[in-house]
Design a protein around this motif. Structure first.
Motif, PDB file in Angstrom:
ATOM      1  N   ILE A  35      -7.454  -5.498  11.710  1.00 48.99           N
ATOM      2  CA  ILE A  35      -7.705  -5.518  10.270  1.00 48.99           C
ATOM      3  C   ILE A  35      -8.563  -4.317   9.906  1.00 48.99           C
ATOM      4  O   ILE A  35      -8.231  -3.560   9.023  1.00 48.99           O
ATOM      5  N   GLY A  36      -9.647  -4.124  10.586  1.00 47.70           N
ATOM      6  CA  GLY A  36     -10.481  -2.949  10.369  1.00 47.70           C
ATOM      7  C   GLY A  36     -11.467  -3.112   9.234  1.00 47.70           C
ATOM      8  O   GLY A  36     -11.331  -3.991   8.384  1.00 47.70           O
ATOM      9  N   PRO A  37     -12.466  -2.237   9.208  1.00 45.73           N
ATOM     10  CA  PRO A  37     -13.494  -2.284   8.167  1.00 45.73           C
ATOM     11  C   PRO A  37     -13.004  -1.650   6.870  1.00 45.73           C
ATOM     12  O   PRO A  37     -11.987  -0.978   6.834  1.00 45.73           O
ATOM     13  N   SER A  38     -13.775  -1.850   5.802  1.00 50.79           N
ATOM     14  CA  SER A  38     -13.497  -1.172   4.535  1.00 50.79           C
ATOM     15  C   SER A  38     -13.584   0.329   4.751  1.00 50.79           C
ATOM     16  O   SER A  38     -14.320   0.800   5.623  1.00 50.79           O
ATOM     17  N   TYR A  39     -12.835   1.080   3.962  1.00 51.91           N
ATOM     18  CA  TYR A  39     -12.864   2.533   4.062  1.00 51.91           C
ATOM     19  C   TYR A  39     -12.681   3.121   2.666  1.00 51.91           C
ATOM     20  O   TYR A  39     -12.215   2.441   1.748  1.00 51.91           O
ATOM     21  N   LYS A  40     -13.094   4.360   2.507  1.00 50.42           N
ATOM     22  CA  LYS A  40     -13.070   5.009   1.204  1.00 50.42           C
ATOM     23  C   LYS A  40     -12.200   6.260   1.253  1.00 50.42           C
ATOM     24  O   LYS A  40     -12.345   7.083   2.150  1.00 50.42           O
ATOM     25  N   ILE A  41     -11.279   6.376   0.291  1.00 46.48           N
ATOM     26  CA  ILE A  41     -10.413   7.547   0.146  1.00 46.48           C
ATOM     27  C   ILE A  41     -10.499   7.997  -1.306  1.00 46.48           C
ATOM     28  O   ILE A  41     -10.254   7.205  -2.227  1.00 46.48           O
ATOM     29  N   ARG A  42     -10.869   9.248  -1.518  1.00 50.00           N
ATOM     30  CA  ARG A  42     -10.944   9.839  -2.856  1.00 50.00           C
ATOM     31  C   ARG A  42     -11.704   8.960  -3.855  1.00 50.00           C
ATOM     32  O   ARG A  42     -11.258   8.739  -4.980  1.00 50.00           O
ATOM     33  N   GLY A  43     -12.811   8.394  -3.402  1.00 50.63           N
ATOM     34  CA  GLY A  43     -13.670   7.602  -4.276  1.00 50.63           C
ATOM     35  C   GLY A  43     -13.270   6.144  -4.447  1.00 50.63           C
ATOM     36  O   GLY A  43     -13.966   5.388  -5.116  1.00 50.63           O
ATOM     37  N   THR A  44     -12.155   5.726  -3.861  1.00 50.55           N
ATOM     38  CA  THR A  44     -11.724   4.344  -3.961  1.00 50.55           C
ATOM     39  C   THR A  44     -11.952   3.655  -2.620  1.00 50.55           C
ATOM     40  O   THR A  44     -11.588   4.191  -1.578  1.00 50.55           O
ATOM     41  N   THR A  45     -12.548   2.463  -2.661  1.00 49.81           N
ATOM     42  CA  THR A  45     -12.788   1.695  -1.445  1.00 49.81           C
ATOM     43  C   THR A  45     -11.650   0.701  -1.243  1.00 49.81           C
ATOM     44  O   THR A  45     -11.256  -0.008  -2.181  1.00 49.81           O
ATOM     45  N   TYR A  46     -11.137   0.654  -0.025  1.00 47.93           N
ATOM     46  CA  TYR A  46     -10.061  -0.272   0.360  1.00 47.93           C
ATOM     47  C   TYR A  46     -10.617  -1.214   1.418  1.00 47.93           C
ATOM     48  O   TYR A  46     -11.284  -0.765   2.354  1.00 47.93           O
ATOM     49  N   THR A  47     -10.338  -2.506   1.276  1.00 44.66           N
ATOM     50  CA  THR A  47     -10.834  -3.500   2.219  1.00 44.66           C
ATOM     51  C   THR A  47      -9.655  -4.217   2.870  1.00 44.66           C
ATOM     52  O   THR A  47      -9.047  -5.109   2.260  1.00 44.66           O
ATOM     53  N   PRO A  48      -9.307  -3.837   4.094  1.00 45.11           N
ATOM     54  CA  PRO A  48      -8.230  -4.534   4.796  1.00 45.11           C
ATOM     55  C   PRO A  48      -8.573  -6.011   4.998  1.00 45.11           C
ATOM     56  O   PRO A  48      -9.733  -6.366   5.202  1.00 45.11           O
ATOM     57  N   ALA A  49      -7.551  -6.852   4.920  1.00 41.30           N
ATOM     58  CA  ALA A  49      -7.749  -8.294   5.087  1.00 41.30           C
ATOM     59  C   ALA A  49      -6.428  -8.949   5.441  1.00 41.30           C
ATOM     60  O   ALA A  49      -5.351  -8.434   5.108  1.00 41.30           O
ATOM     61  N   ALA A  50      -6.515 -10.095   6.090  1.00 45.76           N
ATOM     62  CA  ALA A  50      -5.321 -10.906   6.326  1.00 45.76           C
ATOM     63  C   ALA A  50      -4.841 -11.391   4.960  1.00 45.76           C
ATOM     64  O   ALA A  50      -5.635 -11.892   4.158  1.00 45.76           O
ATOM     65  N   GLN A  51      -3.571 -11.192   4.678  1.00 47.78           N
ATOM     66  CA  GLN A  51      -3.021 -11.539   3.369  1.00 47.78           C
ATOM     67  C   GLN A  51      -1.658 -12.215   3.552  1.00 47.78           C
ATOM     68  O   GLN A  51      -0.635 -11.656   3.174  1.00 47.78           O
ATOM     69  N   PRO A  52      -1.623 -13.423   4.134  1.00 50.59           N
ATOM     70  CA  PRO A  52      -0.335 -14.058   4.429  1.00 50.59           C
ATOM     71  C   PRO A  52       0.515 -14.357   3.200  1.00 50.59           C
ATOM     72  O   PRO A  52       1.731 -14.485   3.309  1.00 50.59           O
TER      73      PRO A  52
END
Length: 189
Positions: A35-52
């Motif tokens: 899943i991995g930790p949250s990460y930031k690309i071009r000022g936007t934060t993305y939070t990976p999560a299980a999303q069944p």
């Protein structure tokens, strides 16, 4: 003397080649799921999560010039395989992608991160996946993306770069409903 010098040169070349290391690719496997930790690309934060229950309407684009590069889960990118990139789904994940212009559906293995920029872009397909879905010539296609749990036979095929079993197109009624929803605005269903 010449033989000894050539043998020594060959041994030196072999030793230096072994030291080069290069990129170490992860073997293609469904475990462990990352899943991995949250990460930031071009000022936007993305939070990976299980999303069944992930089920989204948006746009898919395709990418293919990264041949040989390492994808986010550590595997080698192979443009002809049926893979995709998603911003937050666990890696790997499996999704069913439906082209909203034709109703054609395919199962894709998600093993990379992206696409970034336009928020309406929810999936980057490999060249192979775009061809299989029939959207390669379009470049950017309206799609439905939903998480699925394919059979082990389909998973094994996708892990080997082969397509999963062919899915029937969605019914005309379902396709019309999806197109109507899309016309009202892309996003989570």
């Amino acid at each position: 003397m010449v033989f000894l010098r050539n043998a020594l040169a060959l041994a030196l070349v072999a030793a230096l080649a072994a030291c080069g290391g290069g990129v170490r690719y992860r073997p293609i496997s469904d475990v462990p799921v990352r899943i991995g930790p949250s990460y930031k690309i071009r000022g936007t934060t993305y939070t990976p999560a299980a999303q069944p229950d992930y089920d989204m309407l948006g746009y898919a684009t395709w990418y293919g010039s990264e041949s040989g590069n390492q994808v986010a889960n550590g595997e080698r990118f192979r443009p002809g395989w049926v893979t995709a990139a998603h911003k937050t789904l666990p890696l790997p994940s499996y999704v069913e992608v439906t082209a909203l212009d034709t109703g054609r559906r395919i199962v894709v293995r998600v093993n990379d991160r992206g696409p970034y920029g336009d928020q309406a872009r929810i999936l980057d397909l490999s060249k192979g996946a775009a061809e299989l879905l029939g959207v390669r010539a379009i470049g950017k296609a309206a799609v439905r993306v939903r998480v699925v749990e394919p059979s082990e036979k389909d998973r094994a095929a996708l892990r080997k770069g082969k397509p999963a079993r062919e899915l029937p197109t969605v019914s005309a009624r379902t396709l019309t409903s999806l197109q109507d929803q899309f016309s009202r605005g892309v996003g989570q269903r």
